[in-house]
Scaffold this motif. Structure first.
Motif, PDB file in Angstrom:
ATOM      1  N   GLY A 118       0.820  -1.214   0.000  1.00 55.77           N
ATOM      2  CA  GLY A 118       0.000   0.000   0.000  1.00 55.77           C
ATOM      3  C   GLY A 118       0.847   1.255   0.000  1.00 55.77           C
ATOM      4  N   PHE A 119       1.923   1.266   0.795  1.00 54.99           N
ATOM      5  CA  PHE A 119       2.837   2.409   0.790  1.00 54.99           C
ATOM      6  C   PHE A 119       3.467   2.589  -0.591  1.00 54.99           C
ATOM      7  N   LEU A 120       3.891   1.495  -1.178  1.00 52.74           N
ATOM      8  CA  LEU A 120       4.521   1.565  -2.497  1.00 52.74           C
ATOM      9  C   LEU A 120       3.556   2.130  -3.537  1.00 52.74           C
ATOM     10  N   VAL A 121       2.341   1.647  -3.534  1.00 55.73           N
ATOM     11  CA  VAL A 121       1.344   2.135  -4.484  1.00 55.73           C
ATOM     12  C   VAL A 121       0.980   3.585  -4.175  1.00 55.73           C
ATOM     13  N   ALA A 122       0.909   3.939  -2.881  1.00 58.05           N
ATOM     14  CA  ALA A 122       0.584   5.317  -2.514  1.00 58.05           C
ATOM     15  C   ALA A 122       1.657   6.270  -3.024  1.00 58.05           C
ATOM     16  N   ILE A 123       2.901   5.846  -2.963  1.00 54.36           N
ATOM     17  CA  ILE A 123       3.988   6.701  -3.456  1.00 54.36           C
ATOM     18  C   ILE A 123       3.906   6.841  -4.977  1.00 54.36           C
ATOM     19  N   LYS A 124       3.614   5.752  -5.668  1.00 58.50           N
ATOM     20  CA  LYS A 124       3.619   5.755  -7.131  1.00 58.50           C
ATOM     21  C   LYS A 124       2.317   6.276  -7.746  1.00 58.50           C
ATOM     22  N   ALA A 125       1.158   5.935  -7.151  1.00 57.76           N
ATOM     23  CA  ALA A 125      -0.105   6.208  -7.837  1.00 57.76           C
ATOM     24  C   ALA A 125      -1.092   7.067  -7.045  1.00 57.76           C
ATOM     25  N   GLY A 126      -0.889   7.227  -5.750  1.00 57.91           N
ATOM     26  CA  GLY A 126      -1.806   8.049  -4.976  1.00 57.91           C
ATOM     27  C   GLY A 126      -2.237   7.369  -3.685  1.00 57.91           C
ATOM     28  N   ILE A 127      -2.645   8.199  -2.740  1.00 52.67           N
ATOM     29  CA  ILE A 127      -2.968   7.709  -1.394  1.00 52.67           C
ATOM     30  C   ILE A 127      -4.207   6.810  -1.404  1.00 52.67           C
ATOM     31  N   ILE A 128      -5.248   7.221  -2.085  1.00 52.06           N
ATOM     32  CA  ILE A 128      -6.497   6.445  -2.096  1.00 52.06           C
ATOM     33  C   ILE A 128      -6.252   5.054  -2.669  1.00 52.06           C
ATOM     34  N   LEU A 129      -5.554   4.994  -3.778  1.00 58.28           N
ATOM     35  CA  LEU A 129      -5.263   3.703  -4.394  1.00 58.28           C
ATOM     36  C   LEU A 129      -4.359   2.864  -3.482  1.00 58.28           C
ATOM     37  N   GLY A 130      -3.437   3.516  -2.787  1.00 60.11           N
ATOM     38  CA  GLY A 130      -2.565   2.817  -1.840  1.00 60.11           C
ATOM     39  C   GLY A 130      -3.343   2.199  -0.698  1.00 60.11           C
ATOM     40  N   ILE A 131      -4.330   2.918  -0.192  1.00 63.40           N
ATOM     41  CA  ILE A 131      -5.173   2.391   0.897  1.00 63.40           C
ATOM     42  C   ILE A 131      -5.984   1.201   0.392  1.00 63.40           C
ATOM     43  N   ILE A 132      -6.535   1.332  -0.802  1.00 63.51           N
ATOM     44  CA  ILE A 132      -7.325   0.229  -1.365  1.00 63.51           C
ATOM     45  C   ILE A 132      -6.458  -1.011  -1.544  1.00 63.51           C
ATOM     46  N   VAL A 133      -5.248  -0.822  -2.064  1.00 67.32           N
ATOM     47  CA  VAL A 133      -4.347  -1.966  -2.271  1.00 67.32           C
ATOM     48  C   VAL A 133      -3.968  -2.591  -0.932  1.00 67.32           C
ATOM     49  N   ALA A 134      -3.652  -1.766   0.063  1.00 70.96           N
ATOM     50  CA  ALA A 134      -3.262  -2.294   1.375  1.00 70.96           C
ATOM     51  C   ALA A 134      -4.380  -3.138   1.980  1.00 70.96           C
TER      52      ALA A 134
END
Length: 81
Positions: free
Chosen positions: A17-33
């Motif tokens: 989730g942190f990795l995705v949040a850094i690359k694509a955005g916080i909302i998407l990072g939370i969803i992935v996590a």
């Protein structure tokens, strides 16, 4: 109660989730996590339960085989069980 390793997937989910949040955005990072944590937990628990069932069946099969072998040996010796 058996030991489970399914809780470790929550850490992996948060890291992804942190990795995705850094690359694509916080909302998407939370969803992935959340998604990785929940789906990973369910998959690992299902795998652990299946392995436990197979181990129980294998133990029962071994126990029955030992009993049958002992029974045949005792019958050959003329003893009753």
């Amino acid at each position: 109660m058996r030991r489970t390793y399914a809780h470790n997937v929550v850490v992996i989910g948060v890291l992804l989730g942190f990795l995705v949040a850094i690359k694509a955005g916080i909302i998407l990072g939370i969803i992935v996590a959340v998604a990785v944590s929940i789906i990973g937990y369910k998959l690992i628990r299902a795998f652990e339960n299946k392995v436990d069932d197979v181990a129980d069946k294998a133990g029962d099969a071994i126990s029955h085989a030992i009993y049958d072998k002992k029974k045949k040996r005792m019958e050959r010796m003329g003893h009753r069980i």
